[in-house]
Design a protein around this motif. Structure first.
Motif, short mmCIF file in Angstrom:
data_model
loop_
_atom_site.label_atom_id
_atom_site.label_comp_id
_atom_site.label_asym_id
_atom_site.label_seq_id
_atom_site.Cartn_x
_atom_site.Cartn_y
_atom_site.Cartn_z
N HIS A 10 -1.64 2.41 -1.42
CA HIS A 10 -1.99 3.70 -2.37
C HIS A 10 -2.14 3.35 -3.63
O HIS A 10 -1.19 2.73 -4.06
N VAL A 11 -3.37 3.82 -4.19
CA VAL A 11 -3.67 3.58 -5.60
C VAL A 11 -3.85 4.86 -6.23
O VAL A 11 -4.51 5.54 -5.53
N ILE A 12 -3.25 5.29 -7.51
CA ILE A 12 -3.66 6.60 -8.10
C ILE A 12 -4.03 6.24 -9.45
O ILE A 12 -3.16 5.44 -10.20
N THR A 108 -6.75 0.52 1.54
CA THR A 108 -6.16 1.05 0.39
C THR A 108 -6.70 2.51 0.04
O THR A 108 -7.70 2.65 0.12
N MET A 109 -5.80 3.62 0.01
CA MET A 109 -6.18 4.52 -0.28
C MET A 109 -6.36 5.07 -1.81
O MET A 109 -5.23 4.76 -2.49
N LEU A 110 -7.27 5.23 -2.40
CA LEU A 110 -7.41 5.59 -3.90
C LEU A 110 -7.78 6.89 -4.08
O LEU A 110 -8.64 7.49 -3.79
N LEU A 111 -6.73 7.44 -5.14
CA LEU A 111 -6.86 8.76 -5.42
C LEU A 111 -7.25 8.80 -6.98
O LEU A 111 -6.42 8.14 -7.73
N VAL A 112 -8.36 9.27 -7.25
CA VAL A 112 -8.73 9.48 -8.85
C VAL A 112 -8.54 10.75 -9.25
O VAL A 112 -9.26 11.55 -8.81
N SER A 113 -7.65 10.85 -10.21
CA SER A 113 -7.42 12.26 -10.83
C SER A 113 -8.21 12.70 -11.92
O SER A 113 -8.77 11.61 -12.96
N LEU B 39 -3.81 6.21 12.44
CA LEU B 39 -3.53 6.60 11.05
C LEU B 39 -2.80 5.55 10.19
O LEU B 39 -1.75 5.20 10.83
N GLY B 40 -3.12 5.16 8.95
CA GLY B 40 -2.64 4.42 8.18
C GLY B 40 -2.77 3.06 8.39
O GLY B 40 -2.15 1.95 7.83
#
Lengths: 114, 117
Positions: A10-12, A108-113, B39-40
């Motif tokens: 995860h990347v934020i 990789t889950m990227l979340l951009v705020s 999932l994941g």
């Protein structure tokens, strides 16, 4: 058989921040390298690919990746992310010889705020 | 150009029941793949067809999973009987070719999400 390791699950980031997602592969021969992206609610799609030649490849939406053979790496970069870049990113590899399975990393889950 | 079509999009079954997923690849694409994405995790290849022949099914749990591509076009993936751990998204993909140097560019469908209760 080849394998792929993605460093971050995860990347934020905030909008306008720079992005680098790590990818390392394990294979003794010549490979093709890919980054795929899956936007929320959409199907997996190709972001960019490397077959041979210039190790710095450019893809859609301002993304680029650099193949460093000595490090078995193919990191994805973008100088300034946007909210619309929120997605899951998958690095993938296959061998150039014969019939070769495309092997994916865990993503990789990227979340951009905003 | 029409993309890869999959159905159903969602399926909920109880363990020990059976389920089938259908895929129609992009017209002209000789190679068809079924991937399982838990999932994941990243997609894991289950089976790879070149026209109507199986090229790689080494990771297919053959005691419960089967797949066919009888006419070299559309394909069906079946699970019988299903287990709880089969809950996943089943992705179908197609490509023009699968051997040689410049391969690996796959076109994916939207996937079929299976929930086993």
């Amino acid at each position: 058989a080849q394998s792929v390791s993605q460093h971050n699950h995860h990347v934020i980031l905030s909008e306008a921040a720079s992005l680098e997602l790590g990818c390392n592969y394990s294979y003794g021969g010549t490979v093709n390298l890919f980054w795929y992206v899956q936007y929320p609610g959409q199907h997996l799609q190709l972001l960019l690919k490397y077959f041979s030649g210039d190790p710095l490849v450019k893809g859609i939406k301002g993304f680029e990746a650099e193949f460093i053979k000595s490090k078995f790496s193919f990191n994805l970069r973008k100088p300034s992310v946007q909210w619309s870049d929120t997605a899951e990113y998958f690095c993938a590899v296959n061998a150039q010889s014969g019939y070769s399975t495309l092997t994916f990393g865990k993503g990789t889950m990227l979340l951009v705020s905003p | 150009e029409a993309g890869v079509a999959q159905s159903p999009r969602y399926k909920i079954i109880e363990k020990r029941q059976s389920v089938a997923f259908w895929c129609n690849p992009i017209s002209g694409h000789a190679t068809l793949y079924w991937y399982q994405q838990i999932l994941g995790q990243g997609p894991k290849l289950l089976i790879q067809f070149q026209n109507n022949g199986v090229v790689d099914d080494s990771q297919l749990p053959k005691d419960r999973f089967s797949a066919e591509r009888l006419k070299g076009v559309d394909s069906t993936l079946k699970i019988q009987p299903a287990k709880l751990e089969d809950s996943a998204v089943y992705l179908c993909a197609s490509s023009l070719a699968m051997s040689g140097a410049r391969t690996g560019e796959l076109f994916f469908g939207e996937g079929s999400r299976l929930t086993v209760l």
